[in-house]
Design an enzyme around this catalytic site. Sequence first.
Site, short mmCIF file in Angstrom:
data_model
loop_
_atom_site.label_atom_id
_atom_site.label_comp_id
_atom_site.label_asym_id
_atom_site.label_seq_id
_atom_site.Cartn_x
_atom_site.Cartn_y
_atom_site.Cartn_z
N GLN A 36 -14.09 7.96 -7.76
CA GLN A 36 -15.01 7.02 -8.40
C GLN A 36 -16.11 6.47 -7.48
OE1 GLN A 36 -12.41 3.96 -9.83
NE2 GLN A 36 -11.87 3.24 -7.79
N ASN A 38 -18.54 7.27 -3.91
CA ASN A 38 -18.87 8.20 -2.81
C ASN A 38 -18.69 7.53 -1.44
OD1 ASN A 38 -21.11 6.58 -2.58
ND2 ASN A 38 -22.58 8.13 -3.26
N GLY A 42 -12.30 10.75 0.93
CA GLY A 42 -11.28 10.72 1.98
C GLY A 42 -10.27 9.60 1.76
N CYS A 45 -7.42 5.26 3.68
CA CYS A 45 -7.06 5.31 5.10
C CYS A 45 -8.28 5.45 5.99
CB CYS A 45 -6.07 6.45 5.33
SG CYS A 45 -5.57 6.57 7.03
N GLY A 175 2.39 -9.94 6.32
CA GLY A 175 2.78 -8.52 6.35
C GLY A 175 1.94 -7.77 7.36
N HIS A 442 5.14 10.92 34.11
CA HIS A 442 5.04 9.63 34.80
C HIS A 442 3.58 9.38 35.17
CE1 HIS A 442 6.09 6.38 37.53
NE2 HIS A 442 5.27 6.93 38.41
C1 LIG Z 1 -6.37 -2.61 5.85
C2 LIG Z 1 -5.34 -1.53 5.70
C3 LIG Z 1 -4.77 -0.98 6.82
C4 LIG Z 1 -3.83 0.03 6.69
N1 LIG Z 1 -3.29 0.57 7.83
C5 LIG Z 1 -2.41 1.57 7.73
C6 LIG Z 1 -1.91 2.19 8.90
O1 LIG Z 1 -2.23 1.83 10.01
N2 LIG Z 1 -1.05 3.22 8.76
C7 LIG Z 1 -0.66 3.67 7.52
O2 LIG Z 1 0.10 4.62 7.45
N3 LIG Z 1 -1.11 3.08 6.40
C8 LIG Z 1 -1.98 2.05 6.47
N4 LIG Z 1 -2.47 1.48 5.34
C9 LIG Z 1 -2.00 1.98 4.03
C10 LIG Z 1 -2.69 3.31 3.71
O3 LIG Z 1 -4.08 3.17 3.84
C11 LIG Z 1 -2.34 3.80 2.31
O4 LIG Z 1 -0.94 3.77 2.14
C12 LIG Z 1 -2.81 5.23 2.20
O5 LIG Z 1 -4.19 5.29 2.36
C13 LIG Z 1 -2.34 5.89 0.90
O6 LIG Z 1 -3.37 6.14 0.04
P1 LIG Z 1 -3.17 6.98 -1.27
O7 LIG Z 1 -2.91 8.40 -0.95
O8 LIG Z 1 -2.23 6.30 -2.16
O9 LIG Z 1 -4.62 6.86 -1.95
P2 LIG Z 1 -5.96 6.18 -1.45
O10 LIG Z 1 -6.35 6.70 -0.11
O11 LIG Z 1 -5.86 4.74 -1.64
O12 LIG Z 1 -7.02 6.81 -2.47
C14 LIG Z 1 -7.13 6.41 -3.78
C15 LIG Z 1 -8.53 6.79 -4.24
O13 LIG Z 1 -8.57 6.81 -5.66
C16 LIG Z 1 -9.83 6.34 -6.08
N5 LIG Z 1 -9.64 5.93 -7.48
C17 LIG Z 1 -8.88 4.92 -7.94
N6 LIG Z 1 -8.90 4.89 -9.29
C18 LIG Z 1 -9.68 5.92 -9.69
C19 LIG Z 1 -10.07 6.43 -10.95
N7 LIG Z 1 -9.63 5.90 -12.08
N8 LIG Z 1 -10.91 7.49 -10.99
C20 LIG Z 1 -11.36 8.07 -9.85
N9 LIG Z 1 -11.00 7.64 -8.63
C21 LIG Z 1 -10.17 6.59 -8.54
C22 LIG Z 1 -10.15 5.24 -5.09
O14 LIG Z 1 -11.53 4.97 -5.03
C23 LIG Z 1 -9.60 5.82 -3.79
O15 LIG Z 1 -10.58 6.52 -3.06
C24 LIG Z 1 -3.44 0.49 5.41
C25 LIG Z 1 -4.03 -0.06 4.27
C26 LIG Z 1 -4.97 -1.05 4.42
C27 LIG Z 1 -5.60 -1.63 3.19
N1 LIG Z 2 0.49 -0.43 10.06
C1 LIG Z 2 0.65 0.03 8.86
O1 LIG Z 2 1.31 1.02 8.65
C2 LIG Z 2 0.00 -0.71 7.74
C3 LIG Z 2 -1.07 -1.56 8.01
C4 LIG Z 2 -1.63 -2.24 6.97
C5 LIG Z 2 -1.15 -2.07 5.68
N2 LIG Z 2 -0.13 -1.24 5.45
C6 LIG Z 2 0.41 -1.10 4.10
O2 LIG Z 2 -0.39 -1.81 3.19
C7 LIG Z 2 0.43 -2.56 2.30
C8 LIG Z 2 -0.18 -3.91 2.07
O3 LIG Z 2 -0.08 -4.72 3.24
P1 LIG Z 2 0.04 -6.30 3.15
O4 LIG Z 2 0.28 -6.81 4.52
O5 LIG Z 2 -1.09 -6.85 2.35
O6 LIG Z 2 1.27 -6.46 2.18
P2 LIG Z 2 2.83 -6.77 2.33
O7 LIG Z 2 3.33 -6.75 0.96
O8 LIG Z 2 3.48 -5.89 3.32
O9 LIG Z 2 2.90 -8.23 2.92
C9 LIG Z 2 2.36 -9.30 2.23
C10 LIG Z 2 2.94 -10.57 2.75
O10 LIG Z 2 2.29 -11.62 2.07
C11 LIG Z 2 3.25 -12.55 1.65
N3 LIG Z 2 2.72 -13.25 0.47
C12 LIG Z 2 2.59 -12.78 -0.78
N4 LIG Z 2 2.05 -13.74 -1.57
C13 LIG Z 2 1.83 -14.80 -0.78
C14 LIG Z 2 1.31 -16.10 -0.99
N5 LIG Z 2 0.92 -16.48 -2.19
N6 LIG Z 2 1.23 -16.94 0.05
C15 LIG Z 2 1.63 -16.56 1.28
N7 LIG Z 2 2.14 -15.36 1.54
C16 LIG Z 2 2.24 -14.48 0.53
C17 LIG Z 2 4.50 -11.76 1.39
O11 LIG Z 2 5.62 -12.56 1.47
C18 LIG Z 2 4.41 -10.72 2.51
O12 LIG Z 2 5.01 -11.17 3.69
C19 LIG Z 2 1.81 -2.63 2.90
O13 LIG Z 2 2.74 -2.18 1.98
C20 LIG Z 2 1.78 -1.73 4.10
O14 LIG Z 2 2.77 -0.74 4.01
C21 LIG Z 2 0.46 -0.55 6.46
#
Ligand SMILES: Cc1cc2nc3c(=O)[nH]c(=O)nc-3n(C[C@H](O)[C@H](O)[C@H](O)COP(=O)(O)OP(=O)(O)OC[C@H]3O[C@@H](n4cnc5c(N)ncnc54)[C@H](O)[C@@H]3O)c2cc1C
Ligand SMILES: NC(=O)c1ccc[n+]([C@@H]2O[C@H](COP(=O)([O-])OP(=O)(O)OC[C@H]3O[C@@H](n4cnc5c(N)ncnc54)[C@H](O)[C@@H]3O)[C@@H](O)[C@H]2O)c1
Length: 454
Positions: A36, A38, A42, A45, A175, A442
């Site tokens: 949805q 551009n 990717g 992530c 989190g 090391h």
């Molecule tokens: C800030 C942040 C940091 C993160 N850090 C990490 C990390 O360090 N390590 C890690 O493993 N994970 C991390 N995650 C989680 C990780 O990014 C996601 O778990 C991962 O990208 C999985 O994505 P996905 O394959 O579900 O789809 P996504 O990559 O989320 O792709 C979904 C795509 O679908 C598109 N889309 C949605 N609805 C529609 C529709 N109806 N029509 C067309 N297109 C649509 C969206 O625009 C999007 O591009 C992080 C997430 C966030 C938000």
């Molecule tokens: N390093 C990584 O692998 C990485 C990095 C970023 C995100 N992620 C993924 O993205 C997802 C989302 O991350 P996230 O940190 O937003 O979600 P999360 O669900 O892991 O953590 C959210 C936290 O917010 C708290 N919370 C919820 N409602 C609240 C409220 N009203 N007031 C105060 N605290 C509240 C929850 O208790 C929880 O501790 C996670 O599931 C994680 O797996 C992964």
Amino acid sequence: METLHFDLVVIGFGKAGKTLAWTLAAQGKNVALIEQSNQMYGGTCINIGCVPTKALVHRAEQVADSNGAELFEEAVAFRGKLTEAMRAKNKQLLVTHETAKLIDGHARFVSDREVEVTAGDDRLRVTADYFVINTGASPVIPEAEGINESRRVFTSTELQTHTPRPQRLAVVGGGPIGIEFASMFAHFGSEVTVFNRGERLFGSSDPDVAEVASQILSDAGVKILNGVSVTSVEDGEDATSVGYRDSAGEVQRLEVDAVLVAAGRRPATEDLGLENTSVKVDDRGAIEVDQTLHTSVPHIFAVGDVNGGPQFTYISLDDFRIVLDQLVGEGKRSAQDRFAVATTTFMTPPLSQVGMTEQEAQQAGKNFRVASKPVDQIAAMPKAKILETPQGVMKFVIDTDTDQILGAQLLVVESVEVINLVAMAMRAGITATQLRNSIYTHPSVTEGLNEVLA
Ligand SMILES: Cc1cc2nc3c(=O)[nH]c(=O)nc-3n(C[C@H](O)[C@H](O)[C@H](O)COP(=O)(O)OP(=O)(O)OC[C@H]3O[C@@H](n4cnc5c(N)ncnc54)[C@H](O)[C@@H]3O)c2cc1C
Ligand SMILES: NC(=O)c1ccc[n+]([C@@H]2O[C@H](COP(=O)([O-])OP(=O)(O)OC[C@H]3O[C@@H](n4cnc5c(N)ncnc54)[C@H](O)[C@@H]3O)[C@@H](O)[C@H]2O)c1
């Protein structure tokens, strides 16, 4: 309206879906991928998730004292260049195949067999032998008075490009996103306060490890408020007042320049037209799947965050492996055969974890021993000192009957690499003694295993 037919249609440019699309296209299958935006080629992530945030964390770790605000702006520019290049590469990896088509637009199911794609006034219908839903997740905005109206409330997507960086930042949620951003902005020089609902941070770690991690955050200048709930957000002219109920039930207020909402991410199933299909969605909005990621409609799979599994890029990638195996393989892989899946929380130093904690080993009735050492006392591992990050602890839980590693919590610089070695050892049945007695390069952080596992 034009209707096109494909062997496979992927909805969303996520990790599983894109990898499936270009893998099958390379095998000559007719594949369409619908995205949805551009700016999201990717997926999450590379555009707004793991990659850009880790680029910011990396730059935050270079900050020396007073230049944080300036370096944040440079880091945002660096992050922008990185994501732009990766978007272009991801597009190219797909469209390079003659049998692959990238369709720009928002996809909605009109039936189990047909999807309508909308882009402005343009409409297109697609049918397919198989559909794969890979639409990801979107941030949950917690309920608090004024939170939706405030100009100073940001999601992680918004805050990572918002300049200048806030001088005073409130983080709602403890989190992985909340911790990562709290640590990162503290290193960039912001005054950070984390509002955590739970009794302590790092709830999936043992209390002793969580305590060290919390202390490291505090030492970096992060104020942690446990057992609190944010009740209101009110914009003033120059600042925003966050109202919260503290652990004693008293209402308190804190003035900040920005509020980061990091309270979880909800599977993106809204506006997908699933009500027009027989695909079942659970009460959290996640698409229900079986262990081979089939939805309740046999020719529709759901992969990545949208199926309600753990929200990690590497899990989405593993979802790809399972669906590929279903479509053109032997049909043997399933989500059930995942074992020793590690996680990392990207604070500085990172906390990486795999398997059981000490508490979990106790609850499971295991005979076990704990091998644990503060990082600054691991004489055989000078790497942490070389990298000027001597904080943390390395902790292992070891089965005394089998000498197998039951779990590890590594709060140490470069733990994001070392944890993969430990997880591989657990999967391969390599014992703690073998890990301890192995020859490692090391100076490396891996050498910590030589000493801590003694
Ligand atoms: C800030 C942040 C940091 C993160 N850090 C990490 C990390 O360090 N390590 C890690 O493993 N994970 C991390 N995650 C989680 C990780 O990014 C996601 O778990 C991962 O990208 C999985 O994505 P996905 O394959 O579900 O789809 P996504 O990559 O989320 O792709 C979904 C795509 O679908 C598109 N889309 C949605 N609805 C529609 C529709 N109806 N029509 C067309 N297109 C649509 C969206 O625009 C999007 O591009 C992080 C997430 C966030 C938000
Ligand atoms: N390093 C990584 O692998 C990485 C990095 C970023 C995100 N992620 C993924 O993205 C997802 C989302 O991350 P996230 O940190 O937003 O979600 P999360 O669900 O892991 O953590 C959210 C936290 O917010 C708290 N919370 C919820 N409602 C609240 C409220 N009203 N007031 C105060 N605290 C509240 C929850 O208790 C929880 O501790 C996670 O599931 C994680 O797996 C992964």
